[in-house]
Design a protein around this motif. Structure first.
Motif, PDB file in Angstrom:
ATOM      1  N   LYS A   8       0.850  -1.196   0.000  1.00 47.79           N
ATOM      2  CA  LYS A   8       0.000   0.000   0.000  1.00 47.79           C
ATOM      3  C   LYS A   8       0.883   1.243   0.000  1.00 47.79           C
ATOM      4  CE  LYS A   8      -2.037   3.510   2.262  1.00 47.79           C
ATOM      5  NZ  LYS A   8      -1.515   4.483   3.233  1.00 47.79           N
ATOM      6  N   GLY A  10       0.760   5.411   0.359  1.00 43.70           N
ATOM      7  CA  GLY A  10      -0.098   6.500   0.852  1.00 43.70           C
ATOM      8  C   GLY A  10      -0.053   7.723  -0.052  1.00 43.70           C
ATOM      9  N   GLY A  11      -0.768   8.758   0.379  1.00 47.91           N
ATOM     10  CA  GLY A  11      -0.937   9.967  -0.424  1.00 47.91           C
ATOM     11  C   GLY A  11       0.351  10.639  -0.850  1.00 47.91           C
ATOM     12  N   THR A 234       5.066   4.503   3.304  1.00 47.67           N
ATOM     13  CA  THR A 234       4.672   5.872   3.615  1.00 47.67           C
ATOM     14  C   THR A 234       5.858   6.809   3.424  1.00 47.67           C
ATOM     15  OG1 THR A 234       3.593   7.207   5.306  1.00 47.67           O
ATOM     16  CG2 THR A 234       4.967   5.400   6.118  1.00 47.67           C
ATOM     17  N   ASP A 235       5.873   7.952   4.129  1.00 52.62           N
ATOM     18  CA  ASP A 235       6.932   8.929   3.879  1.00 52.62           C
ATOM     19  C   ASP A 235       7.912   9.061   5.032  1.00 52.62           C
ATOM     20  OD1 ASP A 235       5.169  10.057   5.632  1.00 52.62           O
ATOM     21  OD2 ASP A 235       4.841  11.907   4.524  1.00 52.62           O
ATOM     22  N   GLY A 238       9.300   3.928   8.741  1.00 52.38           N
ATOM     23  CA  GLY A 238       8.573   2.994   9.609  1.00 52.38           C
ATOM     24  C   GLY A 238       7.935   3.672  10.803  1.00 52.38           C
ATOM     25  N   MET A 240       7.993   5.141  14.336  1.00 55.52           N
ATOM     26  CA  MET A 240       9.078   5.787  15.077  1.00 55.52           C
ATOM     27  C   MET A 240       8.662   6.067  16.516  1.00 55.52           C
ATOM     28  SD  MET A 240      10.361   8.219  11.999  1.00 55.52           S
ATOM     29  CE  MET A 240      12.089   8.170  12.397  1.00 55.52           C
ATOM     30  N   ASP A 243       6.248  11.152  16.344  1.00 54.79           N
ATOM     31  CA  ASP A 243       6.113  11.767  15.025  1.00 54.79           C
ATOM     32  C   ASP A 243       7.365  12.610  14.754  1.00 54.79           C
ATOM     33  OD1 ASP A 243       5.450  13.220  12.777  1.00 54.79           O
ATOM     34  OD2 ASP A 243       3.385  13.572  13.409  1.00 54.79           O
ATOM     35  N   ARG A 245       7.885  14.849  12.870  1.00 58.48           N
ATOM     36  CA  ARG A 245       7.597  16.278  12.653  1.00 58.48           C
ATOM     37  C   ARG A 245       7.622  17.034  13.974  1.00 58.48           C
ATOM     38  NH1 ARG A 245       2.239  15.604   9.034  1.00 58.48           N
ATOM     39  NH2 ARG A 245       1.862  14.203  10.768  1.00 58.48           N
TER      40      ARG A 245
HETATM   41  P1  ADP Z   1       0.246   8.036   4.221  1.00 57.42           P
HETATM   42  O1  ADP Z   1      -0.226   9.169   3.387  1.00 57.42           O
HETATM   43  O2  ADP Z   1       1.409   7.307   3.643  1.00 57.42           O
HETATM   44  O3  ADP Z   1      -0.854   7.122   4.658  1.00 57.42           O
HETATM   45  P2  ADP Z   1       0.194   9.401   6.742  1.00 57.42           P
HETATM   46  O4  ADP Z   1       0.400  10.861   6.621  1.00 57.42           O
HETATM   47  O5  ADP Z   1      -1.181   8.899   6.956  1.00 57.42           O
HETATM   48  O6  ADP Z   1       0.871   8.700   5.497  1.00 57.42           O
HETATM   49  O7  ADP Z   1       1.105   8.815   7.903  1.00 57.42           O
HETATM   50  C1  ADP Z   1       2.496   9.060   7.898  1.00 57.42           C
HETATM   51  C2  ADP Z   1       2.820  10.189   8.851  1.00 57.42           C
HETATM   52  O8  ADP Z   1       2.538   9.755  10.173  1.00 57.42           O
HETATM   53  C3  ADP Z   1       4.283  10.550   8.901  1.00 57.42           C
HETATM   54  O9  ADP Z   1       4.606  11.493   7.905  1.00 57.42           O
HETATM   55  C4  ADP Z   1       4.469  11.074  10.310  1.00 57.42           C
HETATM   56  O10 ADP Z   1       4.553  12.489  10.333  1.00 57.42           O
HETATM   57  C5  ADP Z   1       3.203  10.654  11.042  1.00 57.42           C
HETATM   58  N1  ADP Z   1       3.479   9.957  12.316  1.00 57.42           N
HETATM   59  C6  ADP Z   1       2.846  10.230  13.479  1.00 57.42           C
HETATM   60  N2  ADP Z   1       3.330   9.471  14.467  1.00 57.42           N
HETATM   61  C7  ADP Z   1       4.284   8.671  13.926  1.00 57.42           C
HETATM   62  C8  ADP Z   1       5.135   7.651  14.455  1.00 57.42           C
HETATM   63  N3  ADP Z   1       5.117   7.287  15.744  1.00 57.42           N
HETATM   64  N4  ADP Z   1       5.978   7.042  13.599  1.00 57.42           N
HETATM   65  C9  ADP Z   1       6.026   7.393  12.305  1.00 57.42           C
HETATM   66  N5  ADP Z   1       5.250   8.355  11.750  1.00 57.42           N
HETATM   67  C10 ADP Z   1       4.378   8.989  12.549  1.00 57.42           C
END
Ligand code: ADP
Ligand code: ASP
Ligand code: MG
Length: 473
Positions: A8, A10-11, A234-235, A238, A240, A243, A245
């Motif tokens: 899969k 993501g966006g 995703t971006d 894995g 983490m 987040d 960010r």
């Molecule tokens: P996608 O569009 O691939 O479904 P999402 O935006 O839904 O991606 O999810 C990915 C985002 O989740 C990451 O860019 C990250 O900022 C956020 N995120 C929040 N908590 C976590 C975490 N514990 N580990 C990894 N990413 C996280």
């Protein structure tokens, strides 16, 4: 029997021509190892929000605004098509499909405008368009690279109930539909590029599985096809420790247990949808969370709860936050001993489809405190006033107090809170950072602890707790 891999994306992984190229190279690499491959994708990043904003404008009487959104959607996709696709044949095909979808969007917005409201069913028809467009672009680009790919509407694969905007799959019918449709393609080495997010009812109406639901679609399809592996790409690298960010020193977790990732995802970590984990649990499907943009980098493997070692179990693994929440408190001395207050309270919340994200009840039963997303808080309060109008009249319940702009910060780690030591350090760290804790709860399995803080304290709280996590690992 061949082994099946479901991937899969993501966006953000399909968010631009460049991102799509990264995704395509991931698919090509996976294809060298896996002869049977199913790809599930999201809408181009930002598109689902745009679609819904168009419907909102239309329902508020601003049809012109909705048409502007149609124009923006058209441009956004056309830019990607022009950069990505080379042959006239594929380009014409995809552009024709795009025109049809943009027209469908405009017609739906017109209907919403005329009616003056957007029903959940109409919103699903609108928001499904993002995935219906993106699959055509990716499949066409793969075909140009001599990969036999075809776009597939998941409304033909996933049968759901009519709970529009958060539909639930009927797994028996879904299994049959998915297998009938996809297995012949896989046998012919065709790569199905499947729309995430979308299902359909018995009557053929389009449903969606809820925001972020493409992960769930991928999980459902992996289960239906009895896939060996599911990769959520995703971006980020894995799952983490938090987040990235919010804290740039966040680290990838090599492994995480099913129940830990469900807690983490339910507590706001967007990285994977909690229902995706729920559906593949106990199914013998190896789940990986990977970075589309850093394929050789760190990734997370989701393991069974039994596979987590004792030392791992005693660790805080990750901290996350769920934002835009409101705390609602029902208070009154007359509540003491009145039967069924809690059931009626949460019944009222359920009637307005509010997700209750946290519950605290004092043993004196003189108050119930719970959190809901702020977007539904007003509706919940109205429904509570309706439900308890007699108790209000008799002064058994004195007030429904609402505190907006709160954030629930949750730290997870299975078995962790069997030891009191971490909780002590957690509250010391919050205190040192001058964070006012508005409420506290502990997960029933002892695998999580949540604190409610005001919006202005949220990031500081996450970072303070995160330092404790990276400090010990
Ligand atoms: P996608 O569009 O691939 O479904 P999402 O935006 O839904 O991606 O999810 C990915 C985002 O989740 C990451 O860019 C990250 O900022 C956020 N995120 C929040 N908590 C976590 C975490 N514990 N580990 C990894 N990413 C996280
Ligand atoms: N496109 C949908 C959303 O933005 C589903 C997904 O991306 O998982 O919510
Ligand atoms: Mg997501």
């Amino acid at each position: 029997m061949h082994k099946i891999l479901v991937i899969k994306f993501g966006g953000t992984s399909v968010g631009s021509a460049e991102a799509m190229q990264q995704t395509i190279s991931q698919i090509q690499v996976a294809r060298q190892k896996w002869s049977q491959l199913v790809v599930v994708i999201s809408a181009v990043s930002g598109v689902t929000d745009l679609l819904l904003s168009g419907a909102k404008l239309a329902s508020s009487g601003n049809e012109k605004g909705a048409y502007e959104v149609a124009h923006e959607l058209d441009e956004k996709h056309r830019r990607i098509i022009n950069e990505l696709l080379k042959s006239d044949k594929e380009k014409n095909f995809v552009e024709n499909r795009l025109n049809t979808h943009i027209q469908e969007f405009s017609s739906l917005c017109h209907a919403i405008y005329v009616l003056g409201e957007a029903s959940p069913r109409a919103l699903d028809a609108v928001s499904s368009l993002g995935e219906r467009i993106s699959v055509n672009i990716l499949a066409a680009s793969l075909r140009e690279l001599q990969c036999d790919a075809t776009s597939v509407l998941s409304s033909k694969l996933i049968r759901t109930d009519s709970y529009f905007q958060a539909a639930n799959p009927d797994m028996d019918t879904t299994r049959e539909m998915s297998r009938t449709h996809l297995l012949p393609m896989l046998e012919q080495q065709i790569v199905p590029i499947v729309t995430g997010f979308i299902g359909s009812t018995d009557a053929g109406a389009i449903t969606t599985l809820g925001r972020g639901g493409s992960d769930y679609s991928a999980g459902i399809i992996a289960v239906a096809l009895e896939a060996s592996e599911l990769w959520i790409c995703t971006d980020v690298d894995g799952v983490m420790t938090t987040d990235p960010r919010i804290a740039s020193n966040a680290k990838t977790l090599d492994t995480i247990a099913h129940n830990e990732i469900v807690e983490l995802a339910s507590a706001g970590a967007q990285v994977v949808h909690p229902k995706a984990i729920g559906v593949i649990m106990d199914q013998n499907i190896d789940l990986w969370i990977r970075n589309t943009f850093n394929p050789e980098g760190a990734a997370t493997r989701v393991v069974s709860d039994a596979d987590v070692s004792q030392t791992q179990k005693r660790r805080a693994k990750a901290v996350t936050a769920v934002r835009e929440q409101s705390l609602i408190a029902l208070e009154g001395r007359g509540m003491l001993g009145v039967q069924g207050i809690a059931a009626r309270t949460f019944g009222a919340a359920a009637r307005v489809r509010a997700n209750v994200t946290l519950i605290v009840q004092t043993s004196s039963e003189q108050s119930i405190l719970f959190a809901v997303p702020s977007i539904v808080a007003d509706q919940v309060v109205l429904e509570l006033e309706r439900e308890f109008y007699r108790e209000f009249e008799w002064n058994d319940i004195e007030a429904v107090n609402v505190q907006n702009n709160v954030v629930i910060v949750t730290v997870i780690g299975s078995g962790l809170f069997a030891t009191s030591e971490f909780s002590g350090r957690l509250f010391t760290a919050l205190g040192e950072n001058m964070v006012d804790v508005l409420s506290i709860t502990q997960g029933t399995s002892g695998g999580s602890i949540s604190v409610v803080v005001s919006k202005s304290d949220a990031d500081n709280s996450v970072r303070a707790i995160h330092e404790l996590i990276v400090g010990v690992s």
